[in-house]
Write an enzyme that holds these catalytic residues in place. Structure first.
Site, PDB file in Angstrom:
ATOM      1  N   TYR A 140       0.824  -1.205   0.000  1.00  0.00           N
ATOM      2  CA  TYR A 140       0.000   0.000   0.000  1.00  0.00           C
ATOM      3  C   TYR A 140       0.864   1.262   0.000  1.00  0.00           C
ATOM      4  CZ  TYR A 140      -4.560  -2.188   0.782  1.00  0.00           C
ATOM      5  OH  TYR A 140      -5.720  -2.883   0.632  1.00  0.00           O
ATOM      6  N   LYS A 190       3.243 -15.233   2.697  1.00  0.00           N
ATOM      7  CA  LYS A 190       3.605 -16.031   1.517  1.00  0.00           C
ATOM      8  C   LYS A 190       5.120 -16.228   1.542  1.00  0.00           C
ATOM      9  CE  LYS A 190       1.832 -17.275  -1.882  1.00  0.00           C
ATOM     10  NZ  LYS A 190       1.561 -18.711  -2.233  1.00  0.00           N
ATOM     11  N   ASP A 222      -2.621 -18.173   1.239  1.00  0.00           N
ATOM     12  CA  ASP A 222      -3.590 -18.781   0.320  1.00  0.00           C
ATOM     13  C   ASP A 222      -4.283 -19.957   0.993  1.00  0.00           C
ATOM     14  OD1 ASP A 222      -1.171 -20.159   0.285  1.00  0.00           O
ATOM     15  OD2 ASP A 222      -1.214 -20.609  -1.854  1.00  0.00           O
ATOM     16  N   ASP A 246      -6.462  -7.206   4.139  1.00  0.00           N
ATOM     17  CA  ASP A 246      -7.579  -6.598   3.417  1.00  0.00           C
ATOM     18  C   ASP A 246      -8.457  -7.687   2.818  1.00  0.00           C
ATOM     19  OD1 ASP A 246      -9.085  -4.516   2.158  1.00  0.00           O
ATOM     20  OD2 ASP A 246      -8.014  -4.917   0.292  1.00  0.00           O
ATOM     21  N   ASP A 250     -12.425  -9.275   4.220  1.00  0.00           N
ATOM     22  CA  ASP A 250     -13.678  -9.292   3.453  1.00  0.00           C
ATOM     23  C   ASP A 250     -14.220 -10.721   3.355  1.00  0.00           C
ATOM     24  OD1 ASP A 250     -13.574  -6.554   3.002  1.00  0.00           O
ATOM     25  OD2 ASP A 250     -13.966  -6.710   0.849  1.00  0.00           O
TER      26      ASP A 250
HETATM   27  C1  IPM Z   1     -10.524  -1.309   3.487  1.00  0.00           C
HETATM   28  C2  IPM Z   1     -10.623  -0.758   2.082  1.00  0.00           C
HETATM   29  C3  IPM Z   1      -9.421   0.122   1.794  1.00  0.00           C
HETATM   30  C4  IPM Z   1      -8.178  -0.752   1.822  1.00  0.00           C
HETATM   31  C5  IPM Z   1      -9.450   0.914   0.470  1.00  0.00           C
HETATM   32  C6  IPM Z   1     -10.709   1.725   0.347  1.00  0.00           C
HETATM   33  C7  IPM Z   1      -8.259   1.802   0.341  1.00  0.00           C
HETATM   34  O1  IPM Z   1     -10.758  -1.793   1.161  1.00  0.00           O
HETATM   35  O2  IPM Z   1     -10.474  -0.510   4.435  1.00  0.00           O
HETATM   36  O3  IPM Z   1     -10.539  -2.525   3.655  1.00  0.00           O
HETATM   37  O4  IPM Z   1      -7.818  -1.412   0.824  1.00  0.00           O
HETATM   38  O5  IPM Z   1      -7.533  -0.782   2.873  1.00  0.00           O
HETATM   39 MN    MN Z   2     -10.977  -3.757   2.061  1.00  0.00          MN
END
Ligand code: IPM
Ligand code: MN
Ligand code: NAD
Length: 361
Positions: A140, A190, A222, A246, A250
């Site tokens: 990032y 990884k 993975d 990240d 999700d």
């Molecule tokens: C998160 C989001 C952010 C990230 C984006 C919006 C920059 O996906 O907070 O998980 O990738 O960290």
């Molecule tokens: Mn995210």
């Protein structure tokens, strides 16, 4: 002591869920000074950048930051990939500018929502883990990061870079967190491919020796994404670098049933002059352009983020519990937001959900 809070609603459903969250906090009669600022696309339209120096300064001066979400739909002018200015720079700039290197993403399956997950109830019942994501390093922020050249010879580079110090402070937090929980840490990397993965693994294993009471394991990221769906209950604290955190968080949101239920806390390790721990609190979801303006967004992720703020920045554990119990109660009462409508029960909009929390405080 007055709590100074920077509230940065952002774009899309950000302002909708922020309004309900501030209503909940106000209903608790906390002594607060709330200062609002623009971030993301709306700041680009007004000021030409996603995060102004003034807004960053306001966030730095506040005792804690509440952040909604930023970003527009894929076809909005904000999302043009050729732009140098993008809404997401707001959240990245705040994380870096506030030194928030650790992102806590709790994944908890509520009994009342057990059927919201696409996984079988017997797999997800009782899941209670924290994904601890490194937040200010990795690809990032590594340099170089750029697109260059002209078609048909375009190229792009991202750089994953970590120092031992960055790994160490994140892993320290992981081991300390685990000590207050089920005493298990899994570190995902990884190491079979990436040099940074080998650094994470080496440093984490050295540190594990200082925590003989905590069970430590490294796993390839993975493979972990697969194990998470197979045996999610077995995880307690998962520590990992920025990009993997990240993605895995999700994925984990869907173990819990909805992105609309997932809060997060981003922390550094410094205390401010008032003795409060610096932190930014945000739902893990984005601005949900597909439902923005319809009044149906689930505000619970944002409201639970505010509970994390009370707990982690202000040491107000009882008040945090009040919010968390009110949420649990309304779910048990069968009240559902639209994202959970498959469960049946009474489906309500954003405002009604906020009010339902307040009623149960
Ligand atoms: C998160 C989001 C952010 C990230 C984006 C919006 C920059 O996906 O907070 O998980 O990738 O960290
Ligand atoms: Mn995210
Ligand atoms: P998203 O999280 O905004 O939405 C994904 C899906 O989940 C959508 O179908 C949405 O309707 C649903 N959803 C999300 N939050 C919900 C809620 N509270 N209640 C009900 N349903 C909800 O992800 P996306 O669509 O990939 O991204 C949209 C924009 O948000 C992009 O610009 C992205 O960069 C940005 N984003 C911002 C943040 C942040 O500000 N921290 C985080 C993630 C994505």
């Amino acid at each position: 002591m007055k709590l100074t809070i920077a509230a940065l609603p952002g774009d899309g459903i950000g302002p909708e869920v922020m309004t309900e969250t501030l209503n909940v906090l106000r209903a608790m009669n906390l002594d607060m000074d709330v200062r609002e600022g623009l971030v993301g696309g709306i700041s680009m339209d007004t000021h030409g950048v996603a995060l102004t120096d003034d807004t960053l300064h306001m966030a730095q001066q506040a005792d804690a930051v509440l952040f909604g979400a930023v970003g527009g739909p894929a076809n909005s002018p904000w999302s043009n990939p050729a732009n140098k200015v993008r809404p997401e720079q707001a959240i990245l700039g705040l994380r870096k500018g506030l030194g928030l290197f650790a992102n806590l993403r709790p994944v908890k399956v509520y009994d009342a929502l057990i059927d919201a997950s696409t996984l079988k109830p017997e797999v997800v019942r009782g899941v209670d883990m924290i994904i601890l994501r490194e937040l200010t390093g990795g690809c990032y922020f590594g340099k170089p990061q750029e697109n260059r050249g002209e078609a048909p010879n375009r190229e792009a580079v991202d750089t994953t870079f970590y120092t031992e110090g960055e790994v160490r402070r994140l892993m320290r937090m992981a081991f300390d967190l685990a000590r207050g929980r089920r005493k298990k840490v899994v570190q995902a990397d990884k190491a079979n491919v990436m040099a940074t993965g080998r650094l994470w693994r080496a440093v984490a294993n050295e540190m594990a020796k200082e925590y003989p009471d905590v069970a430590y394991e490294d796993v390839l990221a993975d493979a972990l994404s697969m194990h998470l769906l197979r045996t999610p209950r077995s995880y307690d604290v998962i520590a990992t670098e920025n990009l993997f955190g990240d993605i895995l968080s999700d994925e984990a949101a869907m173990i819990a049933g909805s992105m609309g239920m997932m809060p997060s806390a981003s922390l550094g390790d410094d205390m401010n002059a008032h003795g409060f721990r610096r932190g930014l609190y945000e739902p893990i979801h984005g601005s949900a352009p597909d439902i923005a303006g319809e009044g149906i967004a689930n505000p619970i992720a944002m409201i639970l983020s505010a509970a994390m703020m009370l707990r982690w920045s202000f040491g107000l554990a009882r008040e945090a519990d009040r919010i968390e119990r009110a949420v649990e109660k309304l779910l048990a009462d069968g009240i559902r937001s639209m994202d959970l409508k498959s469960l049946g029960g009474k489906t309500v909009g954003t405002r009604e959900l906020g009010a339902a929390v307040i009623e149960r405080l």
